[in-house]
Design a protein around this motif. Structure first.
Motif, mmCIF file in Angstrom:
data_model
loop_
_atom_site.group_PDB
_atom_site.id
_atom_site.type_symbol
_atom_site.label_atom_id
_atom_site.label_comp_id
_atom_site.label_asym_id
_atom_site.label_seq_id
_atom_site.Cartn_x
_atom_site.Cartn_y
_atom_site.Cartn_z
ATOM 1 N N SER A 41 64.948 -75.124 47.809
ATOM 2 C CA SER A 41 65.491 -74.694 46.515
ATOM 3 C C SER A 41 66.485 -73.563 46.703
ATOM 4 O O SER A 41 67.570 -73.559 46.119
ATOM 5 C CB SER A 41 64.351 -74.262 45.599
ATOM 6 O OG SER A 41 64.857 -73.724 44.406
ATOM 7 N N ARG A 42 66.144 -72.585 47.529
ATOM 8 C CA ARG A 42 67.041 -71.448 47.777
ATOM 9 C C ARG A 42 68.334 -71.916 48.452
ATOM 10 O O ARG A 42 69.421 -71.461 48.127
ATOM 11 C CB ARG A 42 66.356 -70.398 48.629
ATOM 12 C CG ARG A 42 67.245 -69.188 48.861
ATOM 13 C CD ARG A 42 66.545 -68.105 49.567
ATOM 14 N NE ARG A 42 65.800 -67.320 48.596
ATOM 15 C CZ ARG A 42 65.029 -66.303 48.913
ATOM 16 N NH1 ARG A 42 64.873 -65.971 50.173
ATOM 17 N NH2 ARG A 42 64.402 -65.614 48.002
ATOM 18 N N ALA A 43 68.210 -72.854 49.401
ATOM 19 C CA ALA A 43 69.383 -73.374 50.095
ATOM 20 C C ALA A 43 70.302 -74.095 49.122
ATOM 21 O O ALA A 43 71.529 -74.003 49.232
ATOM 22 C CB ALA A 43 68.959 -74.317 51.216
ATOM 23 N N GLN A 44 69.717 -74.803 48.147
ATOM 24 C CA GLN A 44 70.553 -75.470 47.146
ATOM 25 C C GLN A 44 71.276 -74.454 46.282
ATOM 26 O O GLN A 44 72.458 -74.620 45.972
ATOM 27 C CB GLN A 44 69.706 -76.386 46.258
ATOM 28 C CG GLN A 44 69.383 -77.703 46.893
ATOM 29 C CD GLN A 44 68.626 -78.612 45.929
ATOM 30 O OE1 GLN A 44 67.845 -78.145 45.110
ATOM 31 N NE2 GLN A 44 68.864 -79.903 46.060
ATOM 32 N N ASP A 45 70.592 -73.393 45.886
ATOM 33 C CA ASP A 45 71.200 -72.378 45.032
ATOM 34 C C ASP A 45 72.281 -71.598 45.762
ATOM 35 O O ASP A 45 73.360 -71.360 45.227
ATOM 36 C CB ASP A 45 70.141 -71.401 44.506
ATOM 37 C CG ASP A 45 69.153 -72.071 43.561
ATOM 38 O OD1 ASP A 45 69.487 -73.160 43.049
ATOM 39 O OD2 ASP A 45 68.061 -71.510 43.356
ATOM 40 N N GLU A 46 72.007 -71.190 46.990
ATOM 41 C CA GLU A 46 72.935 -70.345 47.731
ATOM 42 C C GLU A 46 73.728 -71.128 48.776
ATOM 43 O O GLU A 46 74.522 -70.544 49.505
ATOM 44 C CB GLU A 46 72.147 -69.224 48.428
ATOM 45 C CG GLU A 46 71.444 -68.309 47.460
ATOM 46 C CD GLU A 46 70.606 -67.270 48.170
ATOM 47 O OE1 GLU A 46 70.678 -67.184 49.416
ATOM 48 O OE2 GLU A 46 69.886 -66.541 47.481
ATOM 49 N N GLY A 47 73.512 -72.417 48.842
ATOM 50 C CA GLY A 47 74.128 -73.240 49.870
ATOM 51 C C GLY A 47 75.635 -73.181 49.881
ATOM 52 O O GLY A 47 76.258 -73.084 50.927
ATOM 53 N N GLY A 48 76.279 -73.236 48.717
ATOM 54 C CA GLY A 48 77.739 -73.190 48.650
ATOM 55 C C GLY A 48 78.289 -71.904 49.228
ATOM 56 O O GLY A 48 79.253 -71.914 50.006
ATOM 57 N N VAL A 50 76.773 -69.799 51.330
ATOM 58 C CA VAL A 50 76.476 -69.745 52.763
ATOM 59 C C VAL A 50 77.438 -70.646 53.530
ATOM 60 O O VAL A 50 77.965 -70.270 54.573
ATOM 61 C CB VAL A 50 75.007 -70.155 53.027
ATOM 62 C CG1 VAL A 50 74.741 -70.318 54.515
ATOM 63 C CG2 VAL A 50 74.055 -69.154 52.423
ATOM 64 N N PHE A 51 77.708 -71.829 52.997
ATOM 65 C CA PHE A 51 78.610 -72.771 53.655
ATOM 66 C C PHE A 51 80.006 -72.176 53.791
ATOM 67 O O PHE A 51 80.610 -72.241 54.863
ATOM 68 C CB PHE A 51 78.652 -74.090 52.873
ATOM 69 C CG PHE A 51 79.510 -75.135 53.511
ATOM 70 C CD1 PHE A 51 79.075 -75.825 54.623
ATOM 71 C CD2 PHE A 51 80.770 -75.422 52.999
ATOM 72 C CE1 PHE A 51 79.866 -76.787 55.217
ATOM 73 C CE2 PHE A 51 81.568 -76.381 53.598
ATOM 74 C CZ PHE A 51 81.111 -77.066 54.696
ATOM 75 N N GLU A 52 80.523 -71.582 52.713
ATOM 76 C CA GLU A 52 81.854 -70.972 52.770
ATOM 77 C C GLU A 52 81.893 -69.833 53.771
ATOM 78 O O GLU A 52 82.863 -69.678 54.523
ATOM 79 C CB GLU A 52 82.253 -70.486 51.379
ATOM 80 C CG GLU A 52 82.547 -71.608 50.409
ATOM 81 C CD GLU A 52 82.772 -71.110 48.980
ATOM 82 O OE1 GLU A 52 82.963 -69.892 48.793
ATOM 83 O OE2 GLU A 52 82.750 -71.943 48.064
ATOM 84 N N THR A 53 80.834 -69.039 53.825
ATOM 85 C CA THR A 53 80.763 -67.939 54.785
ATOM 86 C C THR A 53 80.768 -68.485 56.213
ATOM 87 O O THR A 53 81.475 -67.961 57.093
ATOM 88 C CB THR A 53 79.486 -67.104 54.548
ATOM 89 O OG1 THR A 53 79.480 -66.639 53.206
ATOM 90 C CG2 THR A 53 79.419 -65.925 55.489
ATOM 91 N N LEU A 54 80.007 -69.521 56.440
ATOM 92 C CA LEU A 54 79.961 -70.125 57.778
ATOM 93 C C LEU A 54 81.311 -70.702 58.182
ATOM 94 O O LEU A 54 81.726 -70.591 59.335
ATOM 95 C CB LEU A 54 78.885 -71.204 57.836
ATOM 96 C CG LEU A 54 77.440 -70.718 57.754
ATOM 97 C CD1 LEU A 54 76.494 -71.903 57.655
ATOM 98 C CD2 LEU A 54 77.097 -69.849 58.932
ATOM 99 N N VAL A 55 82.029 -71.301 57.238
ATOM 100 C CA VAL A 55 83.355 -71.853 57.529
ATOM 101 C C VAL A 55 84.313 -70.731 57.928
ATOM 102 O O VAL A 55 85.067 -70.846 58.897
ATOM 103 C CB VAL A 55 83.894 -72.658 56.329
ATOM 104 C CG1 VAL A 55 85.371 -72.987 56.506
ATOM 105 C CG2 VAL A 55 83.096 -73.936 56.143
ATOM 106 N N ARG A 56 84.281 -69.617 57.189
ATOM 107 C CA ARG A 56 85.158 -68.475 57.527
ATOM 108 C C ARG A 56 84.844 -67.940 58.924
ATOM 109 O O ARG A 56 85.742 -67.674 59.722
ATOM 110 C CB ARG A 56 85.003 -67.353 56.496
ATOM 111 C CG ARG A 56 85.955 -67.492 55.339
ATOM 112 C CD ARG A 56 85.916 -66.294 54.397
ATOM 113 N NE ARG A 56 85.039 -66.686 53.285
ATOM 114 C CZ ARG A 56 83.918 -66.067 52.912
ATOM 115 N NH1 ARG A 56 83.538 -64.981 53.519
ATOM 116 N NH2 ARG A 56 83.185 -66.508 51.926
ATOM 117 N N GLU A 57 83.564 -67.776 59.207
ATOM 118 C CA GLU A 57 83.177 -67.272 60.524
ATOM 119 C C GLU A 57 83.586 -68.257 61.622
ATOM 120 O O GLU A 57 84.043 -67.852 62.693
ATOM 121 C CB GLU A 57 81.670 -67.035 60.568
ATOM 122 C CG GLU A 57 81.230 -65.825 59.767
ATOM 123 C CD GLU A 57 79.711 -65.637 59.798
ATOM 124 O OE1 GLU A 57 79.039 -66.259 60.651
ATOM 125 O OE2 GLU A 57 79.221 -64.872 58.965
ATOM 126 N N GLY A 58 83.453 -69.532 61.331
ATOM 127 C CA GLY A 58 83.857 -70.552 62.307
ATOM 128 C C GLY A 58 85.348 -70.498 62.603
ATOM 129 O O GLY A 58 85.767 -70.622 63.746
#
Length: 158
Positions: A41-48, A50-58
């Motif tokens: 549930s938390r991953a669904q709420d904050e997933g977007g 977190v995903f954008e942050t991971l893309v920037r770091e990548g």
């Protein structure tokens, strides 16, 4: 009969322990399941986010990696260029040695068979030329003598 009472009491205690263990395992499994649902549930709420942050770091990591790789590849290219020159020189030297060894073996084999070498033929041509010149010289001197004799024979005796 006393033995039967002890055995059945032991069995009851063993069953009680097994039931208690099964209940503990069931409760732990339920807690793990609930924790997994909460994480999902938390991953669904904050997933977007977190995903954008991971893309920037990548992207940042990729840029740094590329620049380091390009820098190192430049150094590797220089080293390979030097090594290739060295390898080429060694290969040329080895090839020259192999070629010389082959020529030496062929020359020795031809000499054993009695085949004249280029040097032998050159000397022979020089000797033939010298003989040709000597013959021409003799012809000229012989023609002069014959001319003298003819002139002397034709000239009236005084």
């Amino acid at each position: 009969m006393a033995k039967k009472a002890k055995t059945s009491a032991g069995r009851e205690a063993g069953r009680s322990d097994l039931l208690q263990l099964a209940a503990t395992i069931r409760e732990s499994a339920q807690q793990i399941w609930l924790a997994g649902l909460g994480a999902f549930s938390r991953a669904q709420d904050e997933g977007g986010k977190v995903f954008e942050t991971l893309v920037r770091e990548g992207r940042n990591i990729q840029r740094r990696t590329r620049s380091r790789t390009d820098e190192r590849m430049g150094h590797v290219g220089e080293r390979l260029g030097k090594a290739a020159g060295s390898w080429s020189k060694q290969a040329t030297q080895s090839w020259d040695r192999l070629e010389q060894a082959f020529e030496d073996r062929v020359s020795r084999t031809l000499a054993r068979l009695g085949v004249p070498t280029h040097h032998d033929l050159s000397e022979l041509v020089e000797r033939i030329d010298a003989l040709g010149e000597a013959i021409e010289s003799m012809k000229r001197s012989g023609a002069r003598r014959a001319a003298r004799k003819t002139t002397a024979a034709k000239a009236p005796k005084a």
